[in-house]
Design a protein around this motif. Structure first.
Motif, short mmCIF file in Angstrom:
data_model
loop_
_atom_site.label_atom_id
_atom_site.label_comp_id
_atom_site.label_asym_id
_atom_site.label_seq_id
_atom_site.Cartn_x
_atom_site.Cartn_y
_atom_site.Cartn_z
N UNK A 33 48.61 -9.72 7.24
CA UNK A 33 48.40 -8.32 7.63
C UNK A 33 49.69 -7.50 7.57
N UNK A 34 50.82 -8.10 7.91
CA UNK A 34 52.07 -7.35 7.95
C UNK A 34 52.79 -7.34 6.62
N UNK A 35 52.73 -8.45 5.86
CA UNK A 35 53.65 -8.64 4.74
C UNK A 35 52.96 -8.73 3.38
N UNK A 36 51.91 -9.58 3.26
CA UNK A 36 51.42 -9.98 1.95
C UNK A 36 50.13 -9.32 1.51
N UNK A 37 49.28 -8.89 2.44
CA UNK A 37 47.93 -8.46 2.08
C UNK A 37 47.04 -9.67 1.88
N UNK A 38 45.77 -9.40 1.55
CA UNK A 38 44.82 -10.50 1.32
C UNK A 38 43.65 -10.00 0.49
N UNK A 39 42.77 -10.91 0.14
CA UNK A 39 41.56 -10.61 -0.64
C UNK A 39 41.90 -10.02 -2.01
N UNK A 40 42.77 -10.72 -2.75
CA UNK A 40 43.13 -10.29 -4.10
C UNK A 40 41.93 -10.46 -5.03
N UNK A 41 41.60 -9.40 -5.78
CA UNK A 41 40.46 -9.42 -6.69
C UNK A 41 40.86 -8.83 -8.04
N UNK A 42 40.33 -9.41 -9.11
CA UNK A 42 40.51 -8.85 -10.45
C UNK A 42 39.51 -7.72 -10.66
N UNK A 43 40.01 -6.59 -11.12
CA UNK A 43 39.16 -5.42 -11.39
C UNK A 43 38.71 -5.46 -12.84
N UNK A 44 37.42 -5.24 -13.08
CA UNK A 44 36.90 -5.19 -14.44
C UNK A 44 37.26 -3.87 -15.12
N UNK A 45 36.95 -2.75 -14.46
CA UNK A 45 37.23 -1.44 -15.04
C UNK A 45 37.60 -0.44 -13.95
N UNK A 46 38.42 0.55 -14.33
CA UNK A 46 38.74 1.72 -13.53
C UNK A 46 38.39 2.94 -14.34
N UNK A 47 37.49 3.76 -13.82
CA UNK A 47 37.12 4.99 -14.51
C UNK A 47 37.30 6.16 -13.56
#
Length: 421
Positions: A33-47
């Motif tokens: 929560x303080x340093x690294x973040x979590x729940x990394x996901x690959x994004x298919x597309x950004x529009x």
């Protein structure tokens, strides 16, 4: 994109680290929560259309409205950075951008998203130990020292579990404190960190595994604890239960970081809220949450709450209490006030500033982000509201916590829009 310093997290979020009855679980959660973040996901597309970006993740994402998510990998910089989620479906989420980037986004590598951390630094580390500090240059950068390792000698892995916590001005390594520290007893300088008497392992504690009765009577069993963390890049609040299966009932209320001081150039206006329990083998709990007086909900109650030094910037730590507008001319409990909800004249929820008062009586400053609620638990736990008089454009997370006894709950409002300062 900048300016999204305030973020919140909870144990029910997809991919969130779990706190259980294991030594080190608090450090793992704080790292995320303080340093690294979590729940990394690959994004298919950004529009992008009309300033709103739609991120598509066909496998499903982990994000909720009002969460701050970090986007990376787009060739067009407008897409990248920390963004606040507006709306979601099972496979998409949206956020706002400035400008008109090419659509769809392109990437030389890959597009990704994760729950953004608060942006703190883990300055020192050891086995189940850590020291965290703000990276904001306006902060005095005093450290949170946390020891969530097995207590030795004489302790067992099946007893209650907690982190010894303290504010330290500096460290030369994870085990060597330099300068001021809080809490601190000059007659017993290692009291918070080493065993200095039989059946005593520390002083200021953040519990995450405990049954009722004594610290030797069990860790409350297996399973994930319910927790909520809200903060900015200089202060955070942590609510965590001692056993699995609880909602707000049984939550402990803790905090660490910088207040908004009334003293210019205040280098010691760092606060810590914990359980003040010197000897767990002599203190008996009749229920699984905090004792009366601990936590953050009772006005001018000084137990377990310390500033690194008082306003003179000299000497040893000083305890603090919280207070706000007195609506009933007596002791107040945040979220258990006498004011009707909604308040008749303006049909509204009221939220008030929370002040920090030294035990000596001096008003030291304001507690950022925390708003005192003079009404009685107007919404369910973790409701997000925006109908607050005088707070146009702001949203608030209303967190319930236990206070005083096993059957009594209170509620605190936290600004999740920011900034807090």
């Amino acid at each position: 994109m900048t300016g999204l310093t305030v973020k919140y997290f909870n144990s029910g979020m997809t991919g969130a680290p779990q706190i259980a009855n294991n030594w080190g679980d608090l450090v793992t959660m704080l790292d995320a929560c303080l340093v690294n973040g979590f729940a990394l996901k690959a994004i298919d597309t950004l529009t992008c259309a009309d300033g709103i970006v739609t991120a598509s993740i066909s496998a499903g994402h982990a994000y909720r409205p009002e969460q701050v998510v970090e986007i990376a990998g787009a060739d067009q910089p407008e897409y990248n950075g920390e963004v606040r989620v507006i709306a979601t479906t099972a496979t998409t989420f949206t956020y706002a951008v400035t400008g008109t980037p090419a659509s769809p986004a392109t990437s030389a590598t890959s597009l990704s998203a994760k729950v953004a951390p608060l942006g703190w630094e883990k300055a020192f580390a050891g086995t189940n130990k850590a020291a965290y500090r703000s990276q904001n240059p306006a902060s005095p950068q005093n450290l949170l020292l946390i020891d969530d390792d097995l207590k030795t000698p004489g302790y067992t892995t099946t007893w209650a579990k907690w982190a010894n916590v303290g504010i330290v001005e500096g460290l030369s390594d994870i085990d060597t404190i330099v300068g001021a520290q809080a809490p601190f007893d000059p007659n017993n300088p290692t009291q918070n960190w080493k065993q200095v008497a039989a059946n005593q392992w520390g002083w200021y504690k953040w519990y995450h595994a405990r049954s009722n009765q004594y610290e030797s009577n069990g860790d409350g069993g297996a399973g994930g604890r319910n927790w909520v963390l809200i903060g900015d890049d200089r202060l955070f609040f942590l609510f965590v239960t001692n056993a699995a299966g609880y909602n707000w009932y049984g939550r402990n209320a803790y905090c660490f970081g910088d207040l908004i001081s009334f003293k210019p150039g205040d280098e010691y206006a760092t606060v810590l809220c914990a359980d003040d329990n010197y000897s767990g083998m002599s203190n008996y709990w009749s229920y699984p949450g905090q004792f009366s007086g601990y936590g953050l909900t009772q006005s001018l109650e000084f137990t377990g709450k310390t500033l690194l030094r008082n306003h003179t910037q000299l000497g040893n730590p000083v305890r603090f209490g919280l207070t706000s507008l007195n609506t009933n001319n007596s002791s107040q409990v945040c979220g258990r006030g006498p004011m009707p909800f909604p308040n008749g004249p303006d049909f509204s929820l009221w939220l008030l500033p929370t002040y920090v008062r030294e035990e000596s009586g001096h008003m030291r400053g304001l507690m950022p982000g925390m708003h005192w609620m003079p009404q009685d638990r107007p919404y369910s736990d973790q409701t997000i509201v925006d109908n607050v008089v005088g707070q146009a454009g702001k949203k608030f997370l209303l967190v319930r916590t236990q206070y005083s006894s096993e059957t009594e709950g209170a509620q605190i409002a936290f600004d999740i829009t920011g900034p807090w300062r």
